[in-house]
Design a protein around this motif. Structure first.
Motif, PDB file in Angstrom:
ATOM      1  N   TRP A  77       0.733  -1.036   0.570  1.00  0.00           N
ATOM      2  CA  TRP A  77       0.211   0.201  -0.284  1.00  0.00           C
ATOM      3  C   TRP A  77       1.124   1.373  -0.081  1.00  0.00           C
ATOM      4  CZ3 TRP A  77      -4.458  -0.796  -0.148  1.00  0.00           C
ATOM      5  CH2 TRP A  77      -5.658  -2.019  -0.749  1.00  0.00           C
ATOM      6  N   LYS A  78       0.217   2.138  -0.501  1.00  0.00           N
ATOM      7  CA  LYS A  78       1.138   3.333  -0.480  1.00  0.00           C
ATOM      8  C   LYS A  78      -0.014   4.575  -0.549  1.00  0.00           C
ATOM      9  CE  LYS A  78       5.055   1.685  -3.615  1.00  0.00           C
ATOM     10  NZ  LYS A  78       6.224   2.718  -4.366  1.00  0.00           N
ATOM     11  N   ASN A  79      -0.367   5.849  -0.302  1.00  0.00           N
ATOM     12  CA  ASN A  79      -1.397   6.822  -0.001  1.00  0.00           C
ATOM     13  C   ASN A  79      -1.979   6.866  -1.504  1.00  0.00           C
ATOM     14  OD1 ASN A  79       0.432   7.704   1.917  1.00  0.00           O
ATOM     15  ND2 ASN A  79       1.491   9.549   0.746  1.00  0.00           N
ATOM     16  N   ASP A  80      -1.926   6.439  -2.499  1.00  0.00           N
ATOM     17  CA  ASP A  80      -3.157   6.661  -3.848  1.00  0.00           C
ATOM     18  C   ASP A  80      -2.882   5.310  -4.702  1.00  0.00           C
ATOM     19  OD1 ASP A  80      -0.769   7.236  -4.800  1.00  0.00           O
ATOM     20  OD2 ASP A  80      -1.316   8.561  -6.019  1.00  0.00           O
ATOM     21  N   GLU A  81      -2.319   4.562  -4.066  1.00  0.00           N
ATOM     22  CA  GLU A  81      -1.989   3.152  -5.295  1.00  0.00           C
ATOM     23  C   GLU A  81      -1.758   1.763  -4.119  1.00  0.00           C
ATOM     24  OE1 GLU A  81       0.873   4.188  -8.081  1.00  0.00           O
ATOM     25  OE2 GLU A  81       2.332   2.672  -6.977  1.00  0.00           O
ATOM     26  N   VAL A  82      -2.220   0.384  -4.451  1.00  0.00           N
ATOM     27  CA  VAL A  82      -1.535  -0.190  -4.339  1.00  0.00           C
ATOM     28  C   VAL A  82      -1.568  -1.164  -5.434  1.00  0.00           C
ATOM     29  CG1 VAL A  82      -4.177  -1.331  -3.853  1.00  0.00           C
ATOM     30  CG2 VAL A  82      -2.423  -2.322  -2.458  1.00  0.00           C
ATOM     31  N   LYS A  83      -0.369  -1.803  -5.018  1.00  0.00           N
ATOM     32  CA  LYS A  83       0.502  -2.872  -5.736  1.00  0.00           C
ATOM     33  C   LYS A  83       0.032  -4.463  -4.875  1.00  0.00           C
ATOM     34  CE  LYS A  83       4.451  -4.227  -7.751  1.00  0.00           C
ATOM     35  NZ  LYS A  83       6.354  -4.547  -7.524  1.00  0.00           N
ATOM     36  N   VAL A  84      -0.706  -5.403  -5.983  1.00  0.00           N
ATOM     37  CA  VAL A  84      -1.061  -6.316  -5.707  1.00  0.00           C
ATOM     38  C   VAL A  84      -1.292  -7.753  -6.517  1.00  0.00           C
ATOM     39  CG1 VAL A  84      -3.183  -5.316  -5.026  1.00  0.00           C
ATOM     40  CG2 VAL A  84      -2.959  -6.478  -7.844  1.00  0.00           C
ATOM     41  N   ILE A  85      -0.802  -8.893  -6.130  1.00  0.00           N
ATOM     42  CA  ILE A  85      -0.762  -9.910  -6.957  1.00  0.00           C
ATOM     43  C   ILE A  85      -1.995 -11.071  -6.951  1.00  0.00           C
ATOM     44  CG2 ILE A  85       0.534 -12.560  -6.245  1.00  0.00           C
ATOM     45  CD1 ILE A  85       2.536 -11.331  -4.300  1.00  0.00           C
ATOM     46  N   LEU A 106      -0.625  -6.684 -10.303  1.00  0.00           N
ATOM     47  CA  LEU A 106      -1.127  -4.718 -10.975  1.00  0.00           C
ATOM     48  C   LEU A 106      -0.925  -3.916 -10.234  1.00  0.00           C
ATOM     49  CD1 LEU A 106      -4.375  -6.773 -12.347  1.00  0.00           C
ATOM     50  CD2 LEU A 106      -2.819  -6.341 -13.630  1.00  0.00           C
ATOM     51  N   ILE A 107      -0.780  -2.761 -10.499  1.00  0.00           N
ATOM     52  CA  ILE A 107      -1.175  -1.721  -9.140  1.00  0.00           C
ATOM     53  C   ILE A 107      -2.325  -0.833  -9.509  1.00  0.00           C
ATOM     54  CG2 ILE A 107      -0.432   0.897  -9.000  1.00  0.00           C
ATOM     55  CD1 ILE A 107       2.775  -0.526  -9.707  1.00  0.00           C
ATOM     56  N   LEU A 108      -3.134  -0.391  -8.701  1.00  0.00           N
ATOM     57  CA  LEU A 108      -4.508  -0.124  -8.206  1.00  0.00           C
ATOM     58  C   LEU A 108      -4.205   1.012  -8.126  1.00  0.00           C
ATOM     59  CD1 LEU A 108      -7.346  -2.510  -7.231  1.00  0.00           C
ATOM     60  CD2 LEU A 108      -6.379  -2.628  -9.676  1.00  0.00           C
ATOM     61  N   LYS A 109      -4.782   2.948  -9.219  1.00  0.00           N
ATOM     62  CA  LYS A 109      -4.202   3.423  -8.531  1.00  0.00           C
ATOM     63  C   LYS A 109      -5.689   4.545  -8.224  1.00  0.00           C
ATOM     64  CE  LYS A 109       0.060   4.121 -11.059  1.00  0.00           C
ATOM     65  NZ  LYS A 109       0.672   5.109 -12.159  1.00  0.00           N
ATOM     66  N   TRP A 110      -5.906   5.342  -7.349  1.00  0.00           N
ATOM     67  CA  TRP A 110      -7.623   5.928  -7.622  1.00  0.00           C
ATOM     68  C   TRP A 110      -6.945   7.783  -7.027  1.00  0.00           C
ATOM     69  CZ3 TRP A 110      -5.754   1.771  -4.425  1.00  0.00           C
ATOM     70  CH2 TRP A 110      -4.884   2.134  -2.866  1.00  0.00           C
ATOM     71  N   SER A 111      -6.174   8.174  -7.504  1.00  0.00           N
ATOM     72  CA  SER A 111      -5.625   9.940  -7.608  1.00  0.00           C
ATOM     73  C   SER A 111      -5.118  10.035  -8.844  1.00  0.00           C
ATOM     74  CB  SER A 111      -4.816  10.649  -6.364  1.00  0.00           C
ATOM     75  OG  SER A 111      -3.876   9.747  -6.411  1.00  0.00           O
ATOM     76  N   GLY A 112      -5.604  10.793  -9.596  1.00  0.00           N
ATOM     77  CA  GLY A 112      -4.672  11.344 -11.182  1.00  0.00           C
ATOM     78  C   GLY A 112      -5.167  11.381 -11.829  1.00  0.00           C
ATOM     79  N   GLN A 113      -5.164  11.155 -13.036  1.00  0.00           N
ATOM     80  CA  GLN A 113      -5.686  11.292 -14.069  1.00  0.00           C
ATOM     81  C   GLN A 113      -5.220   9.478 -14.590  1.00  0.00           C
ATOM     82  OE1 GLN A 113      -8.717  12.869 -15.844  1.00  0.00           O
ATOM     83  NE2 GLN A 113      -8.026  13.842 -13.842  1.00  0.00           N
TER      84      GLN A 113
END
Length: 268
Positions: free
Chosen positions: A168-176, A257-264
């Motif tokens: 987990w990071k502030n605006d994303e999560v790296k998943v398997i 995969l990386i799921l992001k939830w900020s920015g464009q």
């Protein structure tokens, strides 16, 4: 004494391997009820095997013995272990395949090193499932305790691959990706109790899919758009309406995969 024995392997059903394991169990533990968890784990895919095991365990009787053979290190110096989850026991190679089951278990997993006992058995170097794992399970099913089969194994020494921990990071999560089911849905290593944003985008090399929407069921999926929902196996999954998320993204088990939830997010 009789106990349920669950078989989980990456053997498939085209070869005689599963039948031979069941034959050994029929000889040495004839009163046990043998259930196939699955033999469809992708070859050598420890993350998928770990997911199948964790997803299945609580749906079996409390005294079940699971023989878990996803073992790319067969014949090497890797250890064979027996893990106790209260009354349930898992016999497995020490290669990380217990990680998800341990992370979901509310108690303390107790592990026994069965390697010395297994080393005294006659065995091929390529089929420990038949020659070692099945006889060990039969012995336990017949009443032998794990403490009579080897010493306790420190949990800190277990092989771990980190598949139970999204990054987990502030605006994303790296998943398997743990599993791709026959519908092309992708099960991720995010527990379904985790709160996720309403909209995200998926970032992957050569792939950028905009606006993944969190939904509560498959009927809420939008045409040609991938959605994120809590599946039936205790983890979030990515799904495409009447299509394959795996094919759309070009993703297989053990990919990241990386799921992001900020920015464009830009479609690619």
């Amino acid at each position: 004494m009789s106990r349920t024995i669950g078989l989980l392997t990456d053997f498939g059903l085209d070869d005689p391997y599963v039948g031979q394991m069941k034959g050994v169990l029929a000889i040495h533990a004839p009163e046990s009820y043998v259930i196939d968890v699955s033999h469809g784990v992708s070859p050598f895919c420890i993350a998928q095997g770990a997911f199948f095991l964790a997803a299945a365990m609580n749906h079996f009787p409390e005294n079940t013995i699971f023989i878990t053979v996803v073992d790319p290190g067969v014949g090497s110096g890797r250890k064979i272990i027996g893990a106790e989850f209260n009354e349930r026991i898992v016999i497995a190679p020490d290669n990380g395949i217990l990680e998800l089951a341990e992370s979901q278990f509310t108690g303390t997993m107790i592990v026994t090193d069965l390697s010395e006992t297994a080393g005294k058995m006659s065995s091929s170097s390529t089929f420990h499932g038949r020659d070692l794992f099945a006889p060990l399970a039969a012995e336990i099913a017949s009443g032998t305790s794990l403490e009579n089969l080897g010493p306790k194994f420190p949990l800190r020494n277990l092989v771990r691959k980190g598949i139970q921990k999204p990054v987990w990071k502030n605006d994303e999560v790296k998943v398997i990706v743990l599993h791709k089911d026959r519908f092309g849905n992708l099960i991720l290593n995010i527990p379904d109790k985790q709160i996720m944003p309403e909209r995200m985008c998926i970032s992957r090399e050569k792939c950028n899919v905009c606006c993944v929407k969190r939904v509560s069921c498959y009927t809420e999926l939008e045409d040609m758009s991938i959605g994120l929902l809590a599946g039936s196996q205790g983890f979030y999954e990515l799904a495409l309406k009447r299509g394959s998320a795996s094919e759309m993204l070009g993703v297989e088990p053990e990919d990241t995969l990386i799921l992001k939830w900020s920015g464009q997010c830009e479609k690619g």
